[in-house]
Design an enzyme around this catalytic site. Structure first.
Site, short mmCIF file in Angstrom:
data_model
loop_
_atom_site.label_atom_id
_atom_site.label_comp_id
_atom_site.label_asym_id
_atom_site.label_seq_id
_atom_site.Cartn_x
_atom_site.Cartn_y
_atom_site.Cartn_z
N ASP A 534 0.85 -1.19 0.00
CA ASP A 534 0.00 0.00 0.00
C ASP A 534 0.89 1.24 0.00
O ASP A 534 2.08 1.17 0.31
CB ASP A 534 -0.96 -0.03 1.20
CG ASP A 534 -0.24 -0.08 2.54
OD1 ASP A 534 0.52 0.87 2.84
OD2 ASP A 534 -0.41 -1.06 3.28
N GLU A 614 22.25 -23.89 -16.60
CA GLU A 614 21.46 -22.86 -15.92
C GLU A 614 22.35 -21.72 -15.40
O GLU A 614 21.97 -20.55 -15.45
CB GLU A 614 20.68 -23.49 -14.74
CG GLU A 614 19.49 -24.32 -15.20
CD GLU A 614 18.86 -25.11 -14.06
OE1 GLU A 614 17.65 -25.35 -14.12
OE2 GLU A 614 19.60 -25.49 -13.12
#
Ligand code: GLA
Length: 737
Positions: A534, A614
């Site tokens: 928020d 990876e």
């Protein structure tokens, strides 16, 4: 001047909007207009008067029975005055009288933007100074005043609002409901767009046509919550990402909230938003005032992307206080999903070693480093290091990590306590909850009573010591439960209605003290993922952990929804391991990164478990992000292109403000045999500019108008036989010449 006043008509202009109110012949403050920018003309001609049968008339109005608050658009409607719609204030003004009747009293204009003591609020900055209009209303009988505060940021295109109730009577008044703002839109059928969710599934977009009656969104959980974000959009039926009118209200508060949209009998829409009145009651003694949190209002005539971009820019330049607000963010590795509680100095150093080799910027040590915290049954409240796990303390570990060329970050959860902790044993009365009654736990933990200054002081002292002794560049401030049994053992029976709000004020107080004492630390707020994403939190912590769900495909929705309000640089987004720990789904490493790039970017896995292939891919990802993070996090505007809430595809992009560079992401959920042809149309480019678009091993040169209006084909399974589910494509777009 952004604020013009003539004959008690108050016209507020921002770059693209006008907001107007007027003191009418009855001395009431009515709302006359909010929308696309106009001049200063008195818009009260829009408001029609009629005898509406049983709509009551205020004393002193004419015999024609046409003046009624039951239908007039108002700036701050109150309970009990014959306006039966949702209101902003209900208070016992003394001796049980609850029906306020507030008339215009006075006004004042001030340079710069007002602030609200103890609460987050937009502030004046070099980018936009802002102006303040304060309008004072007074009750018809009692010496009770309401100060309506308007912050007008012309350049930023936003208007903020807050209210202050002041008791100048000889006795007490008791507020039982106070909303921060009301937006009375006299015409139109609106869609309500809001962002609901759950733990690990926050900010899912929902769009519904507003029915007659009251539609409400609220959190009674003591946090702004996973379930509803304190943000709503009202939009025309036809509004899209790039066309049409919409309004938004964003509530700058991290506790419970209440938003109500009412479509009345005359098809007028009223929106009010403020502190949740379910758990609220505030006694004001003679001479005292109460200030509400702030609401930010935004209007766009050009659809949702414009609305979001306005909010993003305003939040970065005039809400986030940290020096990090306009800086690129460190690429970090967080050990939570790598080790959970099962770590020691050696495996952390092993992760850091790999992180340094991969050219990451920071290692973040998550939960489990303090007290007797080997699981989630104990330790919270004891902010001193667990020497069994880390014999050289946080100070030794942080310095060691720095010697390896990385910065060091630390997780804390300062508002909580486990009953199995030294803190609880010493201070059992510091828990929220009444003695001798139930104290519900959640994740085996309890909430510390931050409405009490001595609790905040204690936590401030203990965590400051750890920070002072160590070398800490980042703090992840978590909060992992909702509030229940809201009772403060430090307050009288009559003051218990203040507990939830005072708790949030205590959290803000601790944030203020820590961020002021350690201004260079990058704070990331977190509440079981995104239960406190928020604007109140962003004022202190420039980024928020978006969700505990790190699955790339779920993150597309969560980040897409979050982007309606919050800048993408504020979204904590990490690449995690597969099968994903929340969903057990396997998505390609490339897609996990392609989603996480549009945020703060980092890793949440054990780098030592990556394969050689990876490792090479991660190296390239880190390199890509370092090359593009300035554009993505600082220099760019964000555009949503395809919504994951509408189909199988998601797409979004960031375009630099000079329109010379862009990065776009396209994501397909499930692969299909013989899928339909697909064209992606970019946004925000310069129509007449020639661009070079690169993706995978392909390249195309085209003008902005072609890329935006004709688009480019997306290669799906019919072109590329190797794609499976959750395939994604990353495009880089650069101006030629
Ligand atoms: C919350 C956070 C996670 C992690 C754990 C640690 O769930 O959202 O990221 O920090 O707490 O307990």
């Amino acid at each position: 001047m952004a604020i013009n006043i003539k004959n008690q008509i108050f016209t507020l202009h921002t770059k693209n909007s006008t907001y107007q109110m007027k003191v009418d012949e009855q001395n009431m403050l009515i709302h006359t207009y909010y929308g696309n920018r106009t001049d200063d003309t008195d818009c009260s001609y829009l408001i029609r008067m009629a005898d509406r049968g049983f709509s009551g008339n205020i004393p002193g109005t004419d015999r024609e029975r046409v003046y009624s608050l039951d239908f007039l658009p108002q700036e701050f409607p109150v309970y009990g005055d014959g306006d039966y719609r949702v209101d902003c204030l209900k208070a016992d003004l003394g001796s049980g009288v609850q029906d306020g009747m507030f008339f215009f009293d006075s006004y004042q204009i001030r340079e710069g933007k007002y602030n609200i003591p103890g609460l987050p609020a937009f502030f004046s900055s070099e980018k936009s100074e802002g102006e303040t209009l304060e309008i004072v209303l007074k009750d018809a009988v009692e010496e009770v005043y309401v100060h309506l505060l308007y912050g007008v940021f012309e350049e930023l295109d936003i208007i903020t609002r807050a209210a202050v109730v002041e008791n100048r009577t000889e006795g007490d008044i008791q507020i039982s409901r106070i909303m921060s703002a009301c937006l009375d839109l006299g015409m139109g059928k609106y869609d309500l767009i809001h962002f609901y969710g759950k733990h690990a599934g926050e900010r899912q977009m929902e769009r519904n046509s507003l029915p007659h009656g009251i539609t409400e969104l609220r959190s009674t959980r003591g946090t702004s919550s996973h379930q509803h974000n304190p943000f709503v959009i009202l939009a025309d039926k036809d509004t899209t990402e790039s066309t049409g009118e919409c309004y938004s209200a964003s509530f700058l508060y991290s506790g419970g909230f209440h938003a109500q949209a009412e479509v009345d009998q005359f098809n007028q829409t009223r929106l009010v938003i403020g502190i949740d009145d379910y758990d609220f009651s505030w006694k004001l003694k003679k001479g005292e005032s109460f200030s509400t949190p702030e609401v930010c209002l935004t209007y766009s005539a050009d659809g949702f992307s414009k609305l979001s971009q306005t909010l993003h820019q305003a939040i970065v330049s005039n809400l986030i206080r940290s020096c990090w607000k306009d800086r690129v963010r460190p690429i970090l590795v967080n050990n939570w999903e790598a080790t959970y509680f099962d770590f020691n100095k050696d495996n952390l150093i092993a992760i850091a070693k790999e992180a340094a080799e991969l050219n990451l910027d920071m290692l973040v040590l998550d939960d489990g480093w303090f007290g007797k915290r080997d699981d989630d049954f104990s330790g919270l409240g004891d902010w001193f290091v667990n020497k069994n796990k880390l014999p050289n303390g946080i100070s030794g570990l942080s310095r060691k990590i720095e010697e390896m060329g990385l910065k060091f970050g630390l997780w804390v959860e300062l508002e909580m306590v486990n009953k199995n902790s030294d803190c609880y044993r010493a201070h059992p009365d510091w828990l929220i909850g009444a003695p001798e009654r139930f104290e519900s736990h959640s994740r085996h933990q309890h909430v510390l009573d931050f409405s009490r200054p001595e609790v905040v002081d204690f936590i401030y002292d203990s965590i400051s010591k750890v920070i002072e002794e160590s070398s800490i560049s980042y703090i992840k401030w978590d909060m992992n439960r909702y509030m229940s049994e809201p009772f403060s053992r430090g307050a009288s029976a009559a003051d218990q209605g203040k507990t939830m709000h005072k708790y949030i004020l205590g959290v803000y107080e601790l944030y203020t003290r820590l961020t002021e004492r350690f201004p260079d630390i990058l704070f990331e707020s977190c509440a079981s993922g995104g239960a406190r994403f928020d604007p109140g939190m962003l004022y202190f912590a420039p980024q928020t952990w978006t969700s505990d769900d790190t699955d790339a495909a779920e993150r597309e929705k969560i980040q897409y929804g979050t982007s309606f309000v919050y800048p993408i640089v504020s979204m904590g987004s990490h690449v995690s391991a597969v099968p994903n720990h929340q969903l057990h789904r396997t998505t390609p490493l490339s897609t996990r990164a392609n989603v996480a790039y549009f945020g703060t970017f980092g890793y949440e896995l054990d780098l030592n478990l990556l394969s050689a292939k990876e490792i090479e891919e991660v190296k390239a990802q880190v390199e890509f992000m370092k090359e593009h993070r300035d554009l993505i996090q600082v220099e760019g505007d964000f555009y949503r292109i395809l919504s994951p809430f509408e189909g199988n595809d998601t797409a979004w992009m960031v375009v630099s403000r000079d329109k010379k560079q862009a990065v776009a992401g396209y994501y397909e959920r499930l692969n299909k045999v013989n899928a339909s042809w697909m064209r992606l149309r970019f946004k925000g480019l310069d129509e007449d500019q020639l661009y070079k678009v690169k993706w995978e091993d392909k390249c195309l040169k085209a003008y902005g108008n072609e890329l935006m209006y004709a688009g480019i084909p997306v290669d799906r399974d019919y072109c590329n036989k190797t794609n499976g589910d959750f395939h994604s494509v990353l495009y880089t777009i650069e101006a030629e010449g």
